[in-house]
Design an enzyme around this catalytic site. Structure first.
Site, short mmCIF file in Angstrom:
data_model
loop_
_atom_site.label_atom_id
_atom_site.label_comp_id
_atom_site.label_asym_id
_atom_site.label_seq_id
_atom_site.Cartn_x
_atom_site.Cartn_y
_atom_site.Cartn_z
N ASP A 212 0.82 -1.20 0.00
CA ASP A 212 0.00 0.00 0.00
C ASP A 212 0.87 1.26 0.00
O ASP A 212 1.86 1.34 0.73
CB ASP A 212 -0.86 -0.04 1.28
CG ASP A 212 -1.97 0.98 1.29
OD1 ASP A 212 -2.83 0.91 0.41
OD2 ASP A 212 -1.98 1.85 2.19
N GLU B 274 1.82 -0.45 -4.97
CA GLU B 274 0.79 0.53 -5.28
C GLU B 274 1.48 1.89 -5.21
O GLU B 274 1.69 2.44 -4.13
CB GLU B 274 -0.37 0.48 -4.28
CG GLU B 274 -1.51 1.39 -4.72
CD GLU B 274 -2.12 2.27 -3.62
OE1 GLU B 274 -3.20 2.82 -3.85
OE2 GLU B 274 -1.52 2.42 -2.55
C1 NOJ Z 1 -4.39 2.96 -0.83
C2 NOJ Z 1 -5.52 2.00 -0.65
O1 NOJ Z 1 -5.75 1.33 -1.84
C3 NOJ Z 1 -6.69 2.81 -0.17
O2 NOJ Z 1 -7.88 2.09 -0.18
C4 NOJ Z 1 -6.38 3.36 1.20
O3 NOJ Z 1 -7.42 4.21 1.60
C5 NOJ Z 1 -5.07 4.15 1.18
N1 NOJ Z 1 -4.03 3.51 0.45
C6 NOJ Z 1 -4.58 4.36 2.58
O4 NOJ Z 1 -4.08 3.16 3.10
#
Ligand code: NOJ
Length: 590
Positions: A235, A309
């Site tokens: 993440d 991500e």
């Molecule tokens: C990216 C995640 O995909 C999202 O859903 C989340 O709110 C944020 N990061 C914070 O962790």
């Protein structure tokens, strides 16, 4: 196989080939499975509910695994199911080494993993390293400890500005809206220091310059690797390190709140370091962290994967996240945000493959996830819908559901024909649209609250998915309860309404995945077919002998059937050799 790479990043080319790897060796040794894998994202809250409390759970996922086997995916990625107060749907982790009781137990996880593996499917879990929950013992200890203590050093605490420290340490705005800083209260009731949170107030950022934090996360990786997971989706993998001095910054209006979006597709490699970078995204020092994690994964047998991500643009900068000693994959959000336009798609496809090939990584492809408007809706909207904003009853730009799903099917048929790895988000195989008309009082995304309803947020793509027409909660669980309300009229999207029905979106996905495997698209290459003479609205290429033609325009085009041979797949029916707008076909010459 050819190993020639396109040296001109961003220039449409005749041929772009997959990274120069020896495909035969990889397949023979079963290694680096992720290079060509189709990975299915499960959002546990909304996938399947075993106990009728309205929230999906691990046992629910286990019970539905056979349907994923039938769909034909190679791996699943589970969004967070860890202990959490759920202020950001589990992306606010209070214990990285346990399962939230709402989702089950560690034993339920072990069962799910074993059954997934027994079906020949891999499983990756979500790692959330940028921030913890404010319920995490580390943060509680930090609040209880004095300023300057070891415990506070693990997070991003700072004194406020102004004579009484009443002003936040800088002007940064949270991804979910409002300030990126919140002030603490001291034990004696006086106002204290401020802490940084890129996201919600309940998600304090960790200090990734801190050695103790680094060591903790290596242990967390080992905890899940020891249990047998095949890897991690990471993440906010571009957010961990902040620029020294935390300077003020105001992002350009056209940039998405997660970064990216305001950068040209092509930047000369020599100029990459001079493109403006927000002080909380894409700092160079993040790479050292991932080199350390790569070493941890290498302690384990088999191929474990790290997928970033990272909303980083341009693509040749994102490629830094997947250098051979860092992560293995990164989501290609440039592809996700590309418009349904043959010219634009071609440029993004070329640029992606070439950019990742410079570091020997596969490109990934993705059209939907739990943070963006589902592509069956998004592709019928005009431009200007930034990541995380969502749409709702008061949005002027109303989607066209018929055009949306038609384009989505055509877009998926392009995506699944590309070399590299593809990500599918639960429910897209049913052609599920965004839930637009959620009542205000049902919304749960922190974005909605922090912007006082100005941005709808992401609830519309997170509604529990339909399995059985006519059943309570469309078969999501045994009861009617669902944590977000499901719309009327979802019977037609339910899995059992589509299973075995020729032409349904589910059958299209199944066919596409089966053909993708048979024709080894994941390890293939893209060769553009300019000599077929289609106009600029048509995308035409071959991958491993299969011709893929997508009409992104508004006028039908004629298919030279004799030249192209047998029709393997059509995203919508093709009558008399005419390829209608918003349709993709796969063909193979005899
Ligand atoms: C990216 C995640 O995909 C999202 O859903 C989340 O709110 C944020 N990061 C914070 O962790």
């Amino acid at each position: 196989m050819t190993t020639e790479l396109n040296p001109e990043i961003g220039e449409p080319s005749e041929t772009v080939t997959f990274a120069g790897i020896d495909r035969e060796t990889l397949v023979a040794t079963g290694s680096e499975w992720w290079r060509s894998a189709v990975i299915y994202q499960i959002y546990p809250r909304s996938f399947a509910d075993s106990d009728g409390d309205g929230l999906g759970d691990l046992a629910g996922i286990t019970s539905r695994l056979p349907s994923l086997k039938e769909l034909g995916v190679d791996a699943i990625w589970l969004s967070p199911f860890f202990t959490s107060p759920q202020h950001d749907a589990g992306y606010d982790v209070a214990d990285y080494r346990d399962v939230d009781p709402r989702f089950g137990t560690l034993a339920d996880f072990d069962t799910l993993l074993a059954e997934t593996h027994a079906l020949g499917i891999r499983l990756i879990v979500d790692l959330v390293p940028n921030h913890t929950s404010w319920d995490h013992a580390w943060f509680k200890a930090a609040l209880a400890a004095p300023e300057g203590s070891e415990e506070r050093e693990r997070y991003m605490f700072r004194d406020g500005l102004g004579p009484n420290g009443d002003l936040p340490p800088n002007n940064w705005e949270s991804v979910f809206g409002g300030p990126m800083w919140s002030r603490t209260t001291n034990a004696d009731g006086t106002p204290g220091q401020w802490y940084l949170h890129i996201f919600d107030i309940s998600q304090p950022d960790l200090n990734w310059e801190n050695e103790w934090v680094k060591a903790q996360f290596k242990d967390i990786l080992r905890f899940w690797l020891d249990r047998g997971v095949d890897g991690f989706r990471v993440d906010v993998a571009h957010g961990l390190i902040k620029e020294d001095g935390l300077p003020d910054y105001t992002p350009p209006a056209e940039a998405g709140s997660m970064g990216g979006g305001a950068i040209p597709l092509e930047v000369d490699p020599d100029d990459l370091d001079s493109i403006p970078t927000p002080p909380y995204w894409a700092q160079d020092a993040v790479h050292e962290i991932y080199r350390g994690w790569n070493e941890v994964l290498n302690e384990y047998e088999g191929d474990r994967v790290l997928c970033a991500e990272a909303w980083v643009e341009p693509l040749n900068k994102l490629a830094r996240w997947v250098r051979s000693d860092e992560m293995h994959q990164a989501f290609n959000f440039t592809y996700l945000t590309a418009n349904w336009s043959a010219e634009e798609l071609r440029l993004v496809i070329d640029t992606s493959i070439a950019a990742f090939a410079t570091v020997g990584a596969p490109s990934t492809w993705v059209l939907s996830n739990h943070d963006v408007i589902r592509h069956a809706t998004r592709l019928s909207l005009g431009p200007g819908h930034l990541q995380g904003d969502g749409i709702g009853p008061r949005t002027d730009d109303r989607p066209d559901p018929v055009a949306g799903v038609r384009r989505a099917r055509a877009a998926t048929a392009v995506m699944l024909a590309l070399p590299g790895s593809a990500y599918i988000y639960q429910g897209e195989e049913f052609g599920l649209p965004e839930s637009i008309d959620l009542p205000d009082e049902a919304r749960q995304d922190p974005t909605w609250f922090r912007t006082h309803g100005e941005r709808y947020g992401r609830d519309g793509c997170r509604v529990p998915i339909p399995w059985e027409a006519g059943a309570p909660s469309y078969g999501f669980g045994p009861a009617d309860a669902t944590w977000l309300p499901q719309p009327e009229g979802w019977d037609e999207y339910a899995r059992d309404s589509q299973s075995g029905v020729p032409g349904s979106t589910l059958e299209l996905y199944k066919l596409a995945l089966a053909l993708r495997g048979e024709n080894d698209f994941g390890f293939g290459s893209v060769e553009w077919l300019d000599d077929l003479g289609f106009g600029t609205d048509v995308l035409a290429f071959t991958n491993n002998g299969v011709t893929v033609i997508a009409n992104t325009g508004t006028t039908p085009v004629e298919l030279p059937l004799e030249e192209l041979g047998e029709l393997l797949l059509a995203s919508d029916p093709v009558d008399e050799a005419v390829l209608a707008p918003d349709t993709t076909v796969w063909m193979r010459s005899a």
